[in-house]
Scaffold this motif. Structure first.
Motif, PDB file in Angstrom:
ATOM      1  N   ASP A  76       0.867  -1.164   0.000  1.00 21.07           N
ATOM      2  CA  ASP A  76       0.000   0.000   0.000  1.00 21.07           C
ATOM      3  C   ASP A  76       0.906   1.218   0.000  1.00 21.07           C
ATOM      4  N   VAL A  77       0.876   1.958  -1.082  1.00 23.03           N
ATOM      5  CA  VAL A  77       1.721   3.140  -1.183  1.00 23.03           C
ATOM      6  C   VAL A  77       0.967   4.294  -0.540  1.00 23.03           C
ATOM      7  N   LEU A  78       1.504   4.778   0.556  1.00 22.59           N
ATOM      8  CA  LEU A  78       0.862   5.850   1.298  1.00 22.59           C
ATOM      9  C   LEU A  78       1.605   7.159   1.094  1.00 22.59           C
ATOM     10  N   CYS A  79       0.851   8.220   1.127  1.00 21.54           N
ATOM     11  CA  CYS A  79       1.410   9.569   1.046  1.00 21.54           C
ATOM     12  C   CYS A  79       2.096   9.906   2.377  1.00 21.54           C
ATOM     13  N   VAL A  80       2.892  10.964   2.384  1.00 20.72           N
ATOM     14  CA  VAL A  80       3.527  11.409   3.629  1.00 20.72           C
ATOM     15  C   VAL A  80       2.486  11.808   4.674  1.00 20.72           C
ATOM     16  N   CYS A  81       1.258  12.160   4.235  1.00 19.72           N
ATOM     17  CA  CYS A  81       0.186  12.535   5.166  1.00 19.72           C
ATOM     18  C   CYS A  81      -0.558  11.310   5.681  1.00 19.72           C
ATOM     19  N   GLY A  82      -0.226  10.134   5.155  1.00 22.40           N
ATOM     20  CA  GLY A  82      -0.872   8.899   5.591  1.00 22.40           C
ATOM     21  C   GLY A  82      -2.036   8.462   4.719  1.00 22.40           C
ATOM     22  N   ALA A  83      -2.450   9.312   3.786  1.00 22.17           N
ATOM     23  CA  ALA A  83      -3.572   8.963   2.906  1.00 22.17           C
ATOM     24  C   ALA A  83      -3.128   7.930   1.862  1.00 22.17           C
ATOM     25  N   THR A 135      -2.879   6.384  -1.964  1.00 21.63           N
ATOM     26  CA  THR A 135      -2.499   7.032  -3.217  1.00 21.63           C
ATOM     27  C   THR A 135      -3.084   6.260  -4.394  1.00 21.63           C
ATOM     28  N   ASP A 136      -3.119   6.907  -5.542  1.00 22.98           N
ATOM     29  CA  ASP A 136      -3.513   6.268  -6.796  1.00 22.98           C
ATOM     30  C   ASP A 136      -2.347   6.336  -7.771  1.00 22.98           C
ATOM     31  N   LEU A 137      -2.267   5.334  -8.626  1.00 23.43           N
ATOM     32  CA  LEU A 137      -1.226   5.344  -9.653  1.00 23.43           C
ATOM     33  C   LEU A 137      -1.511   6.474 -10.639  1.00 23.43           C
ATOM     34  N   LEU A 138      -0.551   7.365 -10.788  1.00 26.67           N
ATOM     35  CA  LEU A 138      -0.685   8.477 -11.726  1.00 26.67           C
ATOM     36  C   LEU A 138      -0.083   8.116 -13.077  1.00 26.67           C
ATOM     37  N   VAL A 139       1.148   7.646 -13.069  1.00 23.57           N
ATOM     38  CA  VAL A 139       1.831   7.346 -14.318  1.00 23.57           C
ATOM     39  C   VAL A 139       2.859   6.241 -14.091  1.00 23.57           C
ATOM     40  N   THR A 140       3.092   5.456 -15.125  1.00 21.45           N
ATOM     41  CA  THR A 140       4.135   4.430 -15.101  1.00 21.45           C
ATOM     42  C   THR A 140       5.131   4.725 -16.212  1.00 21.45           C
ATOM     43  N   VAL A 141       6.392   4.742 -15.851  1.00 18.66           N
ATOM     44  CA  VAL A 141       7.489   4.869 -16.816  1.00 18.66           C
ATOM     45  C   VAL A 141       8.089   3.485 -16.941  1.00 18.66           C
ATOM     46  N   ALA A 196      -5.909  12.390  -1.073  1.00 14.56           N
ATOM     47  CA  ALA A 196      -6.495  13.461  -0.262  1.00 14.56           C
ATOM     48  C   ALA A 196      -6.104  14.844  -0.762  1.00 14.56           C
ATOM     49  N   ASP A 197      -4.883  14.985  -1.287  1.00 17.55           N
ATOM     50  CA  ASP A 197      -4.405  16.301  -1.696  1.00 17.55           C
ATOM     51  C   ASP A 197      -3.345  16.117  -2.784  1.00 17.55           C
ATOM     52  N   HIS A 198      -3.706  16.470  -3.998  1.00 21.16           N
ATOM     53  CA  HIS A 198      -2.793  16.252  -5.126  1.00 21.16           C
ATOM     54  C   HIS A 198      -1.570  17.153  -5.113  1.00 21.16           C
TER      55      HIS A 198
END
Ligand SMILES: [Zn+2]
Length: 152
Positions: free
Chosen positions: A78-85, A87-93, A140-142
């Motif tokens: 589970d990839v969590l943001c620094v705020c604990g929320a 995350t969703d996959l934005l882009v894959t390189v 939660a916050d982009h």
């Protein structure tokens, strides 16, 4: 990321197409995975044209926006943001647009030249050891910093 010609990516065209993806097999409920496994059949009886969930139906290889992350090199996380929320996959390189196990994802317009030298690496961008980099964004916050996951 290192390109094969002078450490820069090769110029190429962007020809996006929309595809449907499904979660990594490790994210599926056990009972669903057991049904898929039974549908795929006995591993020893598969030929090269066999359709498999993980390589042919779930997660498109190559560069993409959105969709699902592949967890082929590590356990899923589970990839969590620094705020604990979450995350969703934005882009894959990705280092490759397809490989021998994921040829079902080759775009129709690329099929006539799919076996040409370097046809599956149009950008010549290599992530790690021919892996991929997933960029996740906070739900939660982009404006929060993106989180990265590497799959080699
Ligand atoms: Zn956040």
């Amino acid at each position: 990321m290192v390109g094969s010609e002078g450490y820069v990516p090769s110029p190429c065209t962007l020809d996006p197409e929309q595809v449907a993806e499904h979660p990594d097999a490790s994210l599926l409920p056990d009972d669903l995975w057991e049904r898929i496994d039974a549908w795929e059949g006995d591993e020893d009886d598969l030929d090269e044209d066999a359709v498999l969930y993980q390589s042919d139906l779930s997660i498109a290889p190559g560069w993409k926006a959105g969709g699902f992350a592949s967890w082929h090199a590590t356990d899923r996380a589970d990839v969590l943001c620094v705020c604990g929320a979450r995350t969703d996959l934005l882009v894959t390189v990705a280092s490759k647009e397809w490989d021998g196990a994921s040829r079902s994802w080759i775009p129709l317009e690329d099929r006539p030249t799919a076996d040409d030298m370097d046809a599956n690496i149009p950008t010549h961008v290599t992530v790690g050891r021919w892996g991929s980099m997933n960029v996740f964004l906070c739900r939660a916050d982009h404006t929060h910093p993106p989180q990265l996951s590497f799959q080699d």
